[in-house]
Design a protein around this motif. Structure first.
Motif, PDB file in Angstrom:
ATOM      1  N   SER A 140      26.458  62.164  54.744  1.00  0.00           N
ATOM      2  CA  SER A 140      25.768  63.285  55.061  1.00  0.00           C
ATOM      3  C   SER A 140      25.057  63.484  56.164  1.00  0.00           C
ATOM      4  CB  SER A 140      24.567  63.141  53.861  1.00  0.00           C
ATOM      5  OG  SER A 140      25.224  63.173  52.504  1.00  0.00           O
ATOM      6  N   PHE A 141      24.537  62.906  56.835  1.00  0.00           N
ATOM      7  CA  PHE A 141      24.016  63.251  58.309  1.00  0.00           C
ATOM      8  C   PHE A 141      25.058  62.889  59.280  1.00  0.00           C
ATOM      9  CE2 PHE A 141      19.112  62.617  57.693  1.00  0.00           C
ATOM     10  CZ  PHE A 141      19.078  63.489  56.720  1.00  0.00           C
ATOM     11  N   ARG A 142      25.363  64.075  60.147  1.00  0.00           N
ATOM     12  CA  ARG A 142      26.521  64.107  61.038  1.00  0.00           C
ATOM     13  C   ARG A 142      26.281  64.605  62.288  1.00  0.00           C
ATOM     14  NH1 ARG A 142      29.898  67.444  62.197  1.00  0.00           N
ATOM     15  NH2 ARG A 142      31.983  66.514  63.006  1.00  0.00           N
ATOM     16  N   GLY A 143      26.283  63.783  63.500  1.00  0.00           N
ATOM     17  CA  GLY A 143      26.288  64.296  64.761  1.00  0.00           C
ATOM     18  C   GLY A 143      26.797  63.156  65.631  1.00  0.00           C
ATOM     19  N   PRO A 144      27.350  63.463  66.941  1.00  0.00           N
ATOM     20  CA  PRO A 144      27.930  62.509  67.700  1.00  0.00           C
ATOM     21  C   PRO A 144      26.984  61.665  68.193  1.00  0.00           C
ATOM     22  CG  PRO A 144      27.700  64.800  68.828  1.00  0.00           C
ATOM     23  CD  PRO A 144      27.315  64.892  67.495  1.00  0.00           C
ATOM     24  N   GLU A 145      27.311  60.445  68.477  1.00  0.00           N
ATOM     25  CA  GLU A 145      26.358  59.408  68.928  1.00  0.00           C
ATOM     26  C   GLU A 145      25.981  59.602  70.279  1.00  0.00           C
ATOM     27  OE1 GLU A 145      26.644  55.372  66.474  1.00  0.00           O
ATOM     28  OE2 GLU A 145      28.620  55.969  67.245  1.00  0.00           O
ATOM     29  N   HIS A 146      26.946  60.100  71.137  1.00  0.00           N
ATOM     30  CA  HIS A 146      26.571  60.536  72.471  1.00  0.00           C
ATOM     31  C   HIS A 146      27.506  61.588  72.842  1.00  0.00           C
ATOM     32  CE1 HIS A 146      25.387  56.536  72.858  1.00  0.00           C
ATOM     33  NE2 HIS A 146      26.284  55.870  72.452  1.00  0.00           N
ATOM     34  N   LEU A 147      26.907  62.489  73.412  1.00  0.00           N
ATOM     35  CA  LEU A 147      27.453  63.703  74.130  1.00  0.00           C
ATOM     36  C   LEU A 147      27.151  63.659  75.648  1.00  0.00           C
ATOM     37  CD1 LEU A 147      28.696  66.523  73.326  1.00  0.00           C
ATOM     38  CD2 LEU A 147      26.060  67.357  73.069  1.00  0.00           C
ATOM     39  N   TRP A 148      28.472  63.577  76.316  1.00  0.00           N
ATOM     40  CA  TRP A 148      28.396  63.363  77.843  1.00  0.00           C
ATOM     41  C   TRP A 148      28.887  64.485  78.352  1.00  0.00           C
ATOM     42  CZ3 TRP A 148      26.238  59.826  80.978  1.00  0.00           C
ATOM     43  CH2 TRP A 148      26.014  58.934  80.446  1.00  0.00           C
ATOM     44  N   VAL A 149      27.978  65.268  79.319  1.00  0.00           N
ATOM     45  CA  VAL A 149      28.125  66.628  79.780  1.00  0.00           C
ATOM     46  C   VAL A 149      28.287  66.274  81.360  1.00  0.00           C
ATOM     47  CG1 VAL A 149      27.534  67.980  77.843  1.00  0.00           C
ATOM     48  CG2 VAL A 149      25.868  67.234  79.927  1.00  0.00           C
ATOM     49  N   GLU A 168      35.071  63.759  79.572  1.00  0.00           N
ATOM     50  CA  GLU A 168      36.205  63.421  78.674  1.00  0.00           C
ATOM     51  C   GLU A 168      35.521  62.268  77.897  1.00  0.00           C
ATOM     52  OE1 GLU A 168      39.518  65.259  78.948  1.00  0.00           O
ATOM     53  OE2 GLU A 168      39.690  63.269  77.848  1.00  0.00           O
ATOM     54  N   GLN A 169      35.685  62.432  76.683  1.00  0.00           N
ATOM     55  CA  GLN A 169      35.259  61.363  75.665  1.00  0.00           C
ATOM     56  C   GLN A 169      35.752  61.389  74.312  1.00  0.00           C
ATOM     57  OE1 GLN A 169      30.823  62.498  75.202  1.00  0.00           O
ATOM     58  NE2 GLN A 169      31.717  64.413  75.842  1.00  0.00           N
ATOM     59  N   ARG A 170      35.594  60.179  73.477  1.00  0.00           N
ATOM     60  CA  ARG A 170      35.979  60.203  72.185  1.00  0.00           C
ATOM     61  C   ARG A 170      34.524  60.291  71.373  1.00  0.00           C
ATOM     62  NH1 ARG A 170      39.128  60.145  68.065  1.00  0.00           N
ATOM     63  NH2 ARG A 170      38.270  58.681  66.264  1.00  0.00           N
ATOM     64  N   PHE A 171      34.276  61.089  70.493  1.00  0.00           N
ATOM     65  CA  PHE A 171      33.041  61.256  69.964  1.00  0.00           C
ATOM     66  C   PHE A 171      33.098  60.289  68.672  1.00  0.00           C
ATOM     67  CE2 PHE A 171      33.562  65.342  71.877  1.00  0.00           C
ATOM     68  CZ  PHE A 171      32.411  65.479  72.666  1.00  0.00           C
ATOM     69  N   SER A 172      31.728  59.407  68.477  1.00  0.00           N
ATOM     70  CA  SER A 172      31.861  58.648  67.220  1.00  0.00           C
ATOM     71  C   SER A 172      30.751  59.071  66.456  1.00  0.00           C
ATOM     72  CB  SER A 172      31.652  57.308  68.032  1.00  0.00           C
ATOM     73  OG  SER A 172      30.370  57.154  68.574  1.00  0.00           O
ATOM     74  N   TYR A 173      30.792  58.658  65.236  1.00  0.00           N
ATOM     75  CA  TYR A 173      29.647  59.247  64.159  1.00  0.00           C
ATOM     76  C   TYR A 173      29.233  57.915  63.318  1.00  0.00           C
ATOM     77  CZ  TYR A 173      31.297  63.771  65.389  1.00  0.00           C
ATOM     78  OH  TYR A 173      31.828  64.878  66.241  1.00  0.00           O
ATOM     79  N   VAL A 174      28.232  57.935  63.009  1.00  0.00           N
ATOM     80  CA  VAL A 174      27.446  56.673  61.975  1.00  0.00           C
ATOM     81  C   VAL A 174      28.311  57.263  60.596  1.00  0.00           C
ATOM     82  CG1 VAL A 174      25.695  55.805  60.957  1.00  0.00           C
ATOM     83  CG2 VAL A 174      25.370  56.580  63.288  1.00  0.00           C
ATOM     84  N   PRO A 175      29.129  56.077  60.124  1.00  0.00           N
ATOM     85  CA  PRO A 175      29.884  56.730  59.039  1.00  0.00           C
ATOM     86  C   PRO A 175      28.814  56.595  57.645  1.00  0.00           C
ATOM     87  CG  PRO A 175      30.708  54.466  59.988  1.00  0.00           C
ATOM     88  CD  PRO A 175      29.447  54.944  60.856  1.00  0.00           C
ATOM     89  N   ASN A 176      28.749  57.925  57.249  1.00  0.00           N
ATOM     90  CA  ASN A 176      28.155  58.294  55.979  1.00  0.00           C
ATOM     91  C   ASN A 176      28.439  59.632  55.642  1.00  0.00           C
ATOM     92  OD1 ASN A 176      25.412  60.179  56.461  1.00  0.00           O
ATOM     93  ND2 ASN A 176      26.246  59.488  58.373  1.00  0.00           N
TER      94      ASN A 176
END
Ligand code: HEM
Length: 426
Positions: A404-413, A394-402
């Motif tokens: 072009s370059f995009r990926g979750p800052e954290h990915l808990w599994v 369970e998590q809310r995904f956050s991104y560095v606002p921009n």
């Protein structure tokens, strides 16, 4: 409000803001209205024309004379005097590399520097990627949970990037900070108070790149793409210039590293959000190469790219005067029903998945695409084999606002370590 060509700006075009969370969370969804109703629109907030359909974007990529890539690494948000003074104090002079170089300089340089990207040359890097992937998974496999970004996916592509470039492994945490600062500086909208801190990091990154390059020049026969460039400079100094080498030393670390780290995190997230697809992949790892393409299509790590219009022209019937700046939303093209049947469906067997525009297209298409693919495939091979029972926490995904370059800052599994397949094998 009106466009620079005097037409009224629609409400949705006026509201378009790629630094908002809506764009960060899901860029193709955020511009669905445009793709369907107003495929090319002017964004007054950004000062760019935004292009959202597959065929239009491909036409732009195809003609790099009318649509110059020279603004690809420009700051999308002009910074204030204080930040500019900070950058100047470091002698910051990031200029043309490859991705933002015009013809006729670009093609001879691209050709001169291509050999280290051939499939045979890339084979040499495979054992390192495999070994790193195994040893990082070893570190957390008994824990039952992990933040894959912090514990693996950020560091391995950085290590591989440094190895490919020929840079001695340095302080990874510092380089990670520098890279993110570069992303924010280039494609973000830092607040005035953040701009100065970002400028210091970018300035330090620039000086660091210069020092590494000086060291490399003392041992130009060492392995690495940058040393290869230094040797090419000796034969063709007008093609491989000093300014190129210094700029690429810095931009290359980001190009090779953040893109791949983000792409893998996006891929794992997407796969685990579709547990049945994940199961199929675990049962048949032969599906991994096409699954990687489908992940790059559906949820790639470069959401949009830029071009500058050099002479009055039209795209998709819309007049674009010389000087127009374009944001080409490749992630939206990748969800265009006109090119991909049932485009929002995540289908790892899709036969035209590799038509995606995440690596760009044409004369500037990503030179590192096969290195990135190889890394992503190996990560998925290791995950499907050793952690087939993992699921998203369970998590809310956050991104560095921009833009072009995009990926979750954290990915808990998480997973049950007692059910690890290798325990049963032992
Ligand atoms: C260019 C994306 C990985 C090196 C590009 C472009 C994009 C891109 C969008 C511009 C394409 C265009 O203008 O048509 C990506 C993505 C990656 C990735 C999504 C990972 C999933 C890498 C890696 C390397 C690399 C690992 C190096 C080892 C380059 C270079 C160019 C480039 C040198 C400039 C090519 C030129 O202008 O001639 N990449 N990239 N990239 N990329 Fe990548």
């Amino acid at each position: 409000e009106r466009t620079p060509t005097g037409c009224p700006v629609s409400q949705r075009a006026a509201e378009f803001d790629p630094f908002e969370d809506g764009y960060q969370q899901d860029p193709p969804e955020y511009v669905r209205w445009a793709r369907e109703q107003e495929p090319i629109f002017y964004s007054p907030k950004l000062g760019y024309w935004v292009i959202t359909r597959y065929d239009d974007i491909k036409a732009v990529f195809r003609d790099n004379l009318t649509f110059s890539p020279s603004n690809a690494l420009e700051k999308i948000t002009p910074t204030g005097e204080e930040a500019n003074a900070v950058l100047a104090s470091y002698g910051f002079a990031l200029n043309r590399t490859l991705v933002n170089e015009d013809e006729p300089a670009h093609m001879p340089r691209r050709r001169a520097l291509m050999d280290p990207f051939t499939p045979e040359a890339l084979k040499h890097h495979e054992p390192l990627v495999r070994e790193l992937a195994r040893s990082y998974v070893d570190r957390f496999i008994d824990d039952g949970r992990a933040d894959l970004v912090d514990q693996m996916l950020w560091e391995i592509p950085l290590t591989v990037a440094l190895h490919f470039l020929g840079v001695p492994e340095e302080d990874m945490d510092t380089l990670r900070k520098y890279s993110i600062a570069h992303t924010v500086n280039t494609w973000g909208r830092p607040k005035p108070e953040e701009q100065v801190a970002v400028a210091h990091a970018v300035g330090n990154f620039w000086q660091y790149a210069g020092k590494v390059l000086d060291k490399m020049r003392q041992d130009p026969d060492a392995p690495g793409w940058m040393q290869y460039g230094i040797r090419k400079q000796m034969q063709h100094p007008e093609v491989v210039t000093d300014s190129y080498l210094h700029s690429m030393m810095m931009a290359g670390i980001v190009a090779a590293h953040e893109t791949t780290a983000n792409a893998t995190a996006n891929a794992v997230k997407l796969l685990l959000q579709h547990p049945q697809v994940w199961q199929e992949l675990c049962d048949d790892p032969g599906l991994i190469p096409n699954a990687v393409e489908e992940c790059l299509r559906h949820n790639g790590s470069v959401a949009a790219w830029r071009r500058l219009v050099t002479k009055d022209t039209q795209v998709g019937g819309v007049d674009l005067p010389a000087g127009s700046r374009l944001l080409i939303v490749t992630s939206s093209a990748n969800h265009d029903e006109g090119h991909f049947a049932d485009a929002d469906l995540f289908d790892i067997r899709r036969d035209n998945a590799s038509d995606h525009l995440t690596f760009g297209y044409g004369s500037h298409q990503c030179m590192g695409k096969n290195l990135a693919r190889m890394e992503m495939q190996i990560f998925l091979e290791e995950f499907t084999r050793r952690l087939p029972h993992m699921r998203l926490s369970e998590q809310r995904f956050s991104y560095v606002p921009n833009t072009s370059f995009r990926g979750p800052e954290h990915l808990w599994v998480e997973w049950d370590p007692r059910a690890n397949p290798e325990r049963a094998d032992a």
